[in-house]
Design a protein around this motif. Sequence first.
Motif, PDB file in Angstrom:
ATOM      1  N   ASN A  85       0.754  -1.341  -0.015  1.00  0.00           N
ATOM      2  CA  ASN A  85       0.212   0.055   0.122  1.00  0.00           C
ATOM      3  C   ASN A  85       1.006   1.180  -0.006  1.00  0.00           C
ATOM      4  O   ASN A  85       0.619   2.256  -0.688  1.00  0.00           O
ATOM      5  CB  ASN A  85      -0.993  -0.159   1.324  1.00  0.00           C
ATOM      6  N   ALA A  89       3.761   1.522  -1.279  1.00  0.00           N
ATOM      7  CA  ALA A  89       4.498   1.410  -2.652  1.00  0.00           C
ATOM      8  C   ALA A  89       3.451   2.108  -3.592  1.00  0.00           C
ATOM      9  O   ALA A  89       3.850   3.110  -4.437  1.00  0.00           O
ATOM     10  CB  ALA A  89       4.761   0.146  -3.262  1.00  0.00           C
ATOM     11  N   VAL A  90       1.995   1.892  -3.434  1.00  0.00           N
ATOM     12  CA  VAL A  90       1.116   2.620  -4.407  1.00  0.00           C
ATOM     13  C   VAL A  90       1.200   4.029  -4.148  1.00  0.00           C
ATOM     14  O   VAL A  90       0.982   4.837  -5.170  1.00  0.00           O
ATOM     15  CB  VAL A  90      -0.275   1.747  -4.025  1.00  0.00           C
ATOM     16  N   SER A  91       0.954   4.471  -2.707  1.00  0.00           N
ATOM     17  CA  SER A  91       1.132   5.851  -2.606  1.00  0.00           C
ATOM     18  C   SER A  91       2.200   6.494  -2.899  1.00  0.00           C
ATOM     19  O   SER A  91       2.166   7.762  -3.483  1.00  0.00           O
ATOM     20  CB  SER A  91       0.914   5.990  -0.857  1.00  0.00           C
ATOM     21  N   ALA A 135       4.061   5.493  -5.607  1.00  0.00           N
ATOM     22  CA  ALA A 135       4.249   5.045  -7.070  1.00  0.00           C
ATOM     23  C   ALA A 135       5.599   4.633  -7.297  1.00  0.00           C
ATOM     24  O   ALA A 135       6.116   4.666  -8.259  1.00  0.00           O
ATOM     25  CB  ALA A 135       4.032   6.427  -7.857  1.00  0.00           C
TER      26      ALA A 135
END
Lengths: 242, 120
Positions: free
Chosen positions: B57, B59-61, B63
């Motif tokens: 999560n 990593a998603v934030s 990018a």
Amino acid sequence: MNSLCDAIDAVERRRSNLTVYTTDDHVAGELREQFSTVNVDVVHNPVTGLREPGFVVVRGPDGAFRGALGLDQFGAVLSPEIHPPWELRDTGIETEDLFDFLENTLFAAYDRRQMLATTREIEDRAWRVGDGRLYTGFQRKTPFLEQRDVYERLAGRGTLSITVFIDDDWDETVEDVAVVSEPGSELGDFWFVVFDGGNDERQCCALLAEERSEGRYYGFWTYESERVIELIDHLERTYDVP
Amino acid sequence: MDDDLGPVGVLEEADTHLSVDELLRLLSVPATRLTIIYLYDHPDTTADQLAAIIAANDAVSEASMATESEYDRARTHLYHSTLPRLEDHGFLEFDPKAGTVAKRNVPEPIYTFLGVDTDE
């Protein structure tokens, strides 16, 4: 490792796990399809309340966490098909990390065109480095002779040392290229390109595939130095490499 | 996680010993929110599993891509902070030796606040 077949078996046994966290069944299904020909188990794990589009988590054969990234980025990197790692290097994403979990990717049913494209990548890399050993298995004499110019050119580059392996009899001379000919051996069934990276381990790479039916190849690519060295050792031990 | 914390009022209905301010402070930590969200439909899980989704999560934030070191950091934080704290509040049960995490009493308004659709 006693044969090229052993090398493929060893990679085959190392199945990774890719868990897709999304409530979107379609995305999960697509990824499953995309990885159906490689040694990766795709598992769908929907989580209520998780921000979409979600993410993927990759675990190694031992179940240990290897990496994770958003589905957006993962899709961008993999689309439209799984690229060999050296192609990913140019996408701008933290590809070094991505290589880590895509290393030793097994593929099935590559055709000659895909094999040639991947082969070209490794030959280009050897050309750029200009040093080290490049071992290429052409299976038979004719495909090698078609690439004769390319290999003469490679052989003249820096301190590259080139050895070509074929299953046919051989009585010709190609300048600066050593040719190992062993009729009736495994060499007739395997297409391979192995580059030891010269003095730079990070440049190591190899492609090894078995022609399981006419023009259809099954095998793997790797940039893992131990695996590349294993292949080189096998070839040097088994054949009369100068 | 969304930065928009949504209507705070709903937390007043949460039957806990915590005040709304205390709940907000607790839920301001992304790892805490994710742990609660994940436990909603995975009531029996492991700290390793939670660490993986927390690292993912993040990593998603950003990018970016989560590596093993981000995972290790998430795991350490879970063991030393997030899980013992949530256990203290009775939201879950954590067995540090076995690494298992089981959902206990998470008041419904907390799910509403976190945007988990509990009607599905």
